[in-house]
Design an enzyme around this catalytic site. Structure first.
Site, PDB file in Angstrom:
ATOM      1  N   ASP A 124     -22.170  51.522   4.161  1.00 58.82           N
ATOM      2  CA  ASP A 124     -21.108  50.602   4.374  1.00 58.82           C
ATOM      3  C   ASP A 124     -19.613  51.128   4.736  1.00 58.82           C
ATOM      4  OD1 ASP A 124     -19.482  48.439   4.884  1.00 58.82           O
ATOM      5  OD2 ASP A 124     -19.374  47.764   2.682  1.00 58.82           O
ATOM      6  N   ASP A 173     -18.134  47.198  11.485  1.00 57.81           N
ATOM      7  CA  ASP A 173     -18.251  47.344  10.091  1.00 57.81           C
ATOM      8  C   ASP A 173     -19.835  47.330   9.923  1.00 57.81           C
ATOM      9  OD1 ASP A 173     -18.384  47.137   7.413  1.00 57.81           O
ATOM     10  OD2 ASP A 173     -17.778  44.955   7.085  1.00 57.81           O
TER      11      ASP A 173
END
Length: 671
Positions: A141, A337
């Site tokens: 992430d 992201d």
């Protein structure tokens, strides 16, 4: 996952830390200058032996664009150099520039990626923490700034892939003691952390420090790092199969910032996600050689705490959409992201993109797989991903410096789960949020290099499923160029074919496949897997497109924290598996295309084998026997026919005559 909402106080604190780091850096430079001046003044007063001890040494540094470091022996270190090297506290950042100017002969962490973007919603990697190592599957992430795993003391944590971290079982674990520059627990003994995400999930716990290992295929040795030991998790984090999060964002707790501060890797990392239906991929922590045709977009670290890019426009089938560039600069700008699955555009940009796509796609529009969502889906494109460009237009993303990133259909589509050959747009409106959020779907089959030191992000279209094998590192990797790509010398091989295409397996035409055997390793424990053997058999049959009667589980054993299963695919009534069917089964296995539910965990193919058809004597000689019998019967029939007509010939021996038949040549014989 990584779409966090930062607080104003955190931003102010970040700016305060940056100012404080500059002040401390100035103080250290002043101290260095005074010490150097003192050394030069004292040098003539020293004897010849003393000169041999105190003379300066100039150490060359091979990192491009970095001045050589000057090392002065007998130099007194500042008092704060004895502090512990862990990143939750701002003092460590005063040495960041010094650490980055060390020798460039640093290693990198080369790690595999697992899972699939659509099936799981994320990609994971394997990280080991503690001594002896405890293994975890962590979501990669870039929108999170802390790495955390469930702690053994957690009272509100879900059931995940691996056992929880047990601090008492690690001989190298140390809690991060409470200090003035961290949030402390109720007893004021240990530092804590808390993270909340846009989808209303959260994670909180205490901070600990331990050895972190990056796998046997990594050049980087285990390093001490600070991580979160979860004591509570809610929402999707509670329900997900993965154990936790590997935070790659910008921040004091980020695993990247910690490794860079230690000087063990360059300030860069790379992600490469597999294509549609493939999954997996590669990740590298540290610098790698840059492809010469890589497309770069500027990433401003001051603009937001996330990895943003300067997106200026979108082009659909050669026509630029009528969208003002300012639309992509709202709130946090355009954020890349890896923890988010799809792409989300502000309202104005989404409407323009949706209308253009619906106008250019010559397929029938159908309802989405879930009636609760208004997905935009189309049917009739077929199942071959490599042919999608015949039906769906190419999309270009325009960056501020004029560079263009081309997106293929797999970068904005996902398969319809209920209609064969149908696809849906993986681009949605970001509610009333002005942020443009680009999730992992945009980066399928794209090597993305987060060149943090040069404040840019690079994109290069390639086959991410094969990149793991094609990237070869001879010793330490070269650092990324600082000014231009002219210093690039070691080229990465050119892009391969799309991984959605079947690999080039072949079998001899006369080869008859009897049995296909393969060993699969599942990440779930044997005790959890045992009750679901029948379900697993049905899934394998469905995924490999064979009848359930052809699937046999030959062996079923426990392997550490996982389960090892030996499977066999037997032929149907025909006695053998056709070469085409066999190649299809092999492709699905080797290309990691089995879609297993989350309760079976992650899987890996250990080995596979093809055995030739073992037919009985009758199966082998049946054709010859039938032909032989047919020939004998035909000969016999001809013999009977010839004999019959020969018997019917007049005058033939033994021919039948009526009693009163008269013959002119016959003489009457006396009685």
């Amino acid at each position: 996952m990584g779409n966090q909402v930062p607080e104003v106080g955190k931003i102010l604190r970040r700016r305060f830390l940056e100012i404080e780091r500059e002040i401390k850096l100035g103080e250290e430079m002043m101290t260095l200058a005074v010490s150097l001046l003192a050394s030069l003044l004292l040098l003539p007063l020293a004897g010849e032996a003393a000169i041999g001890i105190s003379q300066t040494q100039i150490l060359p540094v091979s990192m491009a664009g970095t001045p050589a470091a000057m090392v002065l022996p007998l130099f007194f270190s500042p008092l704060n150099t004895t502090r512990r090297s862990f990143p939750p506290f701002p003092a460590i950042y005063s040495h960041r520039r010094e650490l980055q100017e060390k020798s460039s002969s640093v290693a990198n962490a080369h790690m595999r990626l697992y899972d699939d973007l659509l099936t799981n919603g994320y990609y994971t990697t394997r990280l080991m923490i503690g001594t002896p190592p405890q293994k975890f599957a962590l979501i990669v992430d870039t929108g999170s700034t802390v790495t955390y795993v469930p702690c053994s003391s957690c009272e509100q944590c879900g059931n995940h892939q691996d056992p929880r971290f047990q601090p008492d079982m690690s001989s190298t674990y140390e809690p991060v003691r409470c200090r003035t520059d961290c949030t402390c627990d109720a007893d004021d003994k240990q530092c804590t952390y808390e993270r909340q995400y846009a989808e209303m999930s959260s994670s909180s716990g205490v901070l600990g420090e331990d050895l972190v290992s990056f796998g046997i295929e990594s050049d980087l040795e285990p390093q001490r790092a600070v991580f979160g030991c979860e004591t509570s998790e809610t929402g999707d984090l509670f329900n997900q199969h993965a154990d936790g999060i590997m935070g790659l964002g910008r921040g004091q707790l980020s695993i990247m910032d910690q490794l860079v501060d230690k000087g063990v890797i360059n300030d860069s990392f790379s992600l490469c996600y597999g294509g549609m239906d493939i999954g997996g991929g590669s990740m590298v922590l540290g610098g790698i050689p840059l492809p010469p045709d890589m497309v770069f977009a500027r990433s401003d670290p001051v603009r937001s705490p996330y990895y943003n890019i300067d997106l200026k426009g979108i082009v659909v089938l050669g026509k630029k959409l009528d969208i003002s560039p300012s639309v992509f600069d709202g709130k946090h700008g355009t954020v890349l992201d890896s923890g988010t699955t799809f792409a989300y555009l502000p309202k104005e940009a989404f409407i323009a993109f949706r209308d253009a796509m619906m106008d250019k796609i010559p397929l029938k529009q159908i309802p989405g797989p879930d009636p609760n969502y208004r997905d935009i889906c189309f049917s009739g494109a077929g199942s071959d991903v490599s042919q999608l460009s015949k039906f769906f237009p190419e999309v270009d993303m325009l960056f501020g410096d004029g560079q263009i990133l081309k997106l293929s259909p797999e970068n904005y589509l996902f398969r319809h789960s209920k209609v064969h050959g149908a696809y849906c747009l993986g681009v949605f409106q970001n509610g009333n949020d002005l942020t443009t959020l680009l999730g992992g779907i945009i980066a399928r089959n794209t090597l993305v290099i987060y060149d943090r030191r040069n404040e840019r992000i690079g994109f290069w279209k390639t086959n991410c499923s094969e990149l793991w094998e094609r990237l070869k590192f001879n010793g330490a990797p070269s650092p990324a160029p600082f000014a231009s790509e002219s210093s690039y010398t070691s080229e990465i091989p050119s892009p391969a074919l799309s991984p959605s295409q079947a690999q080039n397996y072949s079998l001899p035409a006369q080869y008859r496949v009897g049995v296909i055997t393969f060993d699969i390793s599942l990440s779930v424990e044997y005790s959890d897997m045992e009750p679901h053997v029948k379900e697993f058999t049905e899934l394998i049959a469905n995924e490999l497109e064979v009848d359930i009667s052809q699937v046999h589980l030959m062996n079923f054993t426990s392997a550490g924290n996982g389960t090892l299963i030996k499977c066999a695919i037997f032929p149907s009534r025909s006695g053998f598996i056709s070469n085409k069917a066999a190649l299809g089964i092999i492709s699905r296995l080797t290309e990691h295309r089995l879609q297993l539910p989350a309760n079976f965990g992650d899987y890996s193919l250990v080995e596979w084998n093809i055995e030739p058809s073992k037919r009985s004597w009758w199966q082998v000689h049946l054709l010859g026997f039938v032909i032989g019998v047919a020939i004998v019967m035909m000969i016999s029939f001809l013999v009977v026919v010839v004999w019959y007509f020969w018997r019917q010939k007049p005058g033939a021996a033994g021919a039948y005559r009526h009693v009163d038949t008269a013959f002119a040549e016959q003489e009457l014989q006396p009685l």
